[in-house]
Write an enzyme that holds these catalytic residues in place. Structure first.
Site, PDB file in Angstrom:
ATOM      1  N   GLU A   1       3.310  -8.190   7.230  1.00 48.23           N
ATOM      2  CA  GLU A   1       1.954  -8.833   6.401  1.00 48.23           C
ATOM      3  C   GLU A   1       2.096  -9.914   5.387  1.00 48.23           C
ATOM      4  OE1 GLU A   1      -1.153  -5.881   6.061  1.00 48.23           O
ATOM      5  OE2 GLU A   1      -1.011  -5.264   8.071  1.00 48.23           O
TER       6      GLU A   1
ATOM      7  N   ASP B   1       0.946  -1.146   0.044  1.00 49.99           N
ATOM      8  CA  ASP B   1       0.084   0.017  -0.040  1.00 49.99           C
ATOM      9  C   ASP B   1       1.021   1.168  -0.041  1.00 49.99           C
ATOM     10  OD1 ASP B   1      -2.252   1.706   0.354  1.00 49.99           O
ATOM     11  OD2 ASP B   1      -2.125   1.616   2.445  1.00 49.99           O
TER      12      ASP B   1
ATOM     13  N   GLU C   1       0.786  -1.975  14.064  1.00 47.29           N
ATOM     14  CA  GLU C   1       0.118  -0.986  13.149  1.00 47.29           C
ATOM     15  C   GLU C   1      -1.460  -0.942  13.954  1.00 47.29           C
ATOM     16  OE1 GLU C   1      -0.103  -1.597   9.194  1.00 47.29           O
ATOM     17  OE2 GLU C   1       2.077  -1.823   8.933  1.00 47.29           O
TER      18      GLU C   1
ATOM     19  N   TYR D   1      -6.772  -3.704  12.390  1.00 47.35           N
ATOM     20  CA  TYR D   1      -7.475  -2.691  11.814  1.00 47.35           C
ATOM     21  C   TYR D   1      -9.028  -2.913  12.024  1.00 47.35           C
ATOM     22  CZ  TYR D   1      -3.606  -0.582   9.580  1.00 47.35           C
ATOM     23  OH  TYR D   1      -2.473   0.200   9.657  1.00 47.35           O
TER      24      TYR D   1
END
Ligand code: GCB
Length: 612
Positions: free
Chosen positions: A429, A185, A518, A482
């Site tokens: 990840e 990303d 994160e 998230y």
């Protein structure tokens, strides 16, 4: 093992450095097969003689420099060239070794000097170099022409990986139309991202230095190893000095130990009133060969500290360390990923204002100058390699793994002596739930531990504890999540339950300390809603606050740190999830604060008092 060392170029009485930054001639090879430059051997002549060129700054990504969308999104070879005068004394003195060094270029590079190939290198974010002494002596009176071709194409065997997909439906796409698929990303910025240098060393020279530090009560110990290239009868004198230049200890020979009485340890920022204390280790070489004598000197900053990990704690100098920090990117307007001192110093000032004591080099190794600043300021670093976006099962194959091992070799070789670097992260990840991930991460982590026995190793995971296959091999669990963002969108109320369950699962399974590596939410600066809605500054704040409440409950158990995603907004590829880039920054891309920056600042200074 790699051939030779990669010491940061440094001036001393016996070494010189010449920066080649500034404007270079540039051309992107837009030919259909992207191969015209090689077919027509552009490196054989001046680039301007083989076609039109534009001026391109080095260091910088080339993508955002012009108004041309083709260049912004270009995939393939680009060519850089410039001429440089080499000082006459470098040429006339046969005892001088001249090295050309590129701090980093994205991604695959080939380098020629006066039309002759001197090196090629695979991988961005890490330096490479070539000795060019004999080449420049061939044509001593002419300026020396440096050509660098750089290709940003990603494949399943590159780090990060990527694939090119050709669109063959001629009723919908023109001939040759392709897209690059990536599973990470951030914008795939390319070009020469860090300084290009010429530097000299004596022909017989200090090639590499490694230090490992320890202490007991008030006495520090610096164990060192020095390797020398060339010479017959080499004498090495090692002197350790304190910050004020006073003599501390000395030794001689290519390996040994230096004892430091009343040691001043290297401490993280906010953990001690005198963080980032550095000694200087001066390595002095006299080499006598049959015909000549050579003298060299290199000074390495040395911070004396230890790292240990228990089931529940991360210990620096035997004291529990709590990470309150950020994830970053090397990213800014116009220059993309190009090295930029004003940006770097501004970011350090912002981090100190925030009360940040640590960051992760998400998702690739940062410039060495940044790590040197971390050493001096006591900012703790989790040093991550470019292993990001490993999602396709084919990127777990042997060819990919072999390259990944080499990248770890290069990373550890470059960064091993930084006291600020406290842990290696081998990936971000990956699809760690896939069956081949187990062998892949076992091999990768064991390899990294063999390279460096003094630092813990991790990779950053998004998988749930019961799915993740690499978990048994990491020293610290670095888990991203998230909640209330990618899942249960808008439902802040689920965070306490889901986050606690997640932590408990990880801890129960592996009994390792956990870092929230994160978490975050996009916020478009200036967008407001109360009650909070996604993308507003209020929502970002509320989400962070909900996470913090859980962190505070787990803090005295096994929870050892929190790194927000992200320090600043950054550019990504275009897509429906991104409004001109990723907006999870607590600062804008221009480094102005969103509301969340003030929330974090209050928290981090409080944590500094409670944990430091
Ligand atoms: C992640 C990635 C990071 C992304 C972030 C996001 O999990 O590690 O590279 O930018 O999430 O904002 O989606």
């Amino acid at each position: 093992p790699l051939d030779g060392g990669m010491l940061f170029p440094q001036e001393s009485s016996f070494r010189e450095v010449k920066e080649l930054n500034g404007l270079w001639d540039f051309r992107a090879d837009g030919s259909p097969n992207r191969n015209e430059g090689f077919e027509k051997a552009w490196h054989k002549r001046r680039l301007a003689e083989t076609g039109p060129v534009i001026e391109m700054p080095v260091p910088a990504s080339y993508n955002d420099i012009t108004q041309d969308p083709t260049l912004r999104d270009f995939i393939g070879w680009v060519w850089y060239e410039r001429e440089v005068f080499v000082p006459a004394r470098w040429i006339s003195d046969e005892g001088t070794r001249v090295v050309l060094r590129v701090g980093s270029a994205h991604y695959y590079s080939i380098v020629w000097v006066n039309g002759e190939k001197v090196t090629e290198h695979e991988g961005g974010h890490l330096p490479f170099e070539a000795e060019i002494s004999s080449l420049i002596r061939k044509e001593p009176t002419k300026p020396c022409r440096i050509t660098i071709a750089v290709n940003n194409t990603l494949t399943l065997e590159t780090l990060p990986p990527g694939t090119i997909q050709y669109m063959n439906d001629s009723s919908r796409y023109p001939d040759g139309f392709f897209v690059q698929n990536i599973d990470f990303d951030f914008f795939n910025y390319a070009g020469i991202h860090r300084s290009v240098l010429l530097y000299t060393t004596p022909k017989v020279h200090v090639d590499d230095i490694s230090v490992e530090t320890n202490f007991m009560d008030n006495t520090g110990l610096v164990r060192y190893k020095v390797s020398v290239q060339g010479g017959f009868n080499n004498t090495l004198n090692i002197t350790l000095m304190d910050k004020d230049g006073h003599f501390v200890a000395s030794s001689n020979g290519s390996s040994g130990g230096l004892k430091v009485v009343d040691v001043k340890l290297w401490w993280p920022y906010l953990m001690h009133e005198n963080p980032g204390y550095l000694y200087s280790m001066k390595v002095h070489l006299i080499a006598v060969s049959e015909t000549s004598t050579y003298e060299d000197e290199y000074t390495l900053p040395v911070g004396i500290r230890t790292i240990n990990v228990t089931n529940t704690q991360f210990l620096i100098n035997n004291k529990p360390f709590y990470f309150h920090g950020v994830n970053k990117h090397e990213d800014s307007d116009i220059r993309g990923r190009g090295f930029d001192w004003p940006l770097i110093v501004k970011d350090f000032n912002l981090m100190k204002w925030l009360g940040v004591n640590s960051f992760r080099t998400s998702h690739y190794p940062y410039a060495e100058e940044i790590l040197q600043m971390c050493d001096r300021h006591g900012i703790v670093v989790i040093d991550e390699c470019p292993g990001v976006g490993i999602k396709d099962i084919r990127s777990f194959r042997n060819a990919s793994l072999s390259h990944h091992l080499v990248v770890m070799d290069e990373l550890v070789r470059r960064d091993k002596n930084h006291p600020s670097v406290v842990m290696w992260s081998v990936a971000n990840e990956p699809a760690s739930e896939m069956p081949p991930a187990e062998f892949y991460f076992k091999t990768l982590i064991e390899h990294t531990k063999a390279l460096d026995q003094t630092r813990p190793v991790t990779y950053v995971t998004i998988a749930a504890a019961d799915m993740d296959k690499g978990g048994p091999y990491v020293d610290v669990v670095c888990a991203n999540s998230y909640f209330a963002w990618y899942f249960d969108q808008g439902r802040l109320d689920i965070i306490p339950l889901q986050l606690s369950t997640h932590f408990e699962n990880w801890y129960r399974k592996y009994q390792r300390p956990i870092i929230q590596s994160e978490y975050g939410a996009d916020a478009v600066p200036g967008l407001h809603m109360d009650p909070p809605m996604m993308f507003t500054e209020e929502y970002q704040n509320a989400l962070l606050q909900s996470y913090h409440d859980v962190f505070d409950q787990k803090r005295n158990q096994y929870f050892i740190g929190e790194l927000i995603w992200n320090f600043a907004d950054f550019m990504t590829s275009q897509g429906i999830y991104r409004v001109v880039g990723n907006k999870k920054g607590i600062f804008t891309r221009q480094r102005q604060p969103k509301a969340a920056a003030f929330l974090l600042r209050k928290r981090y200074w409080r944590l500094a008092n409670e944990t430091g």
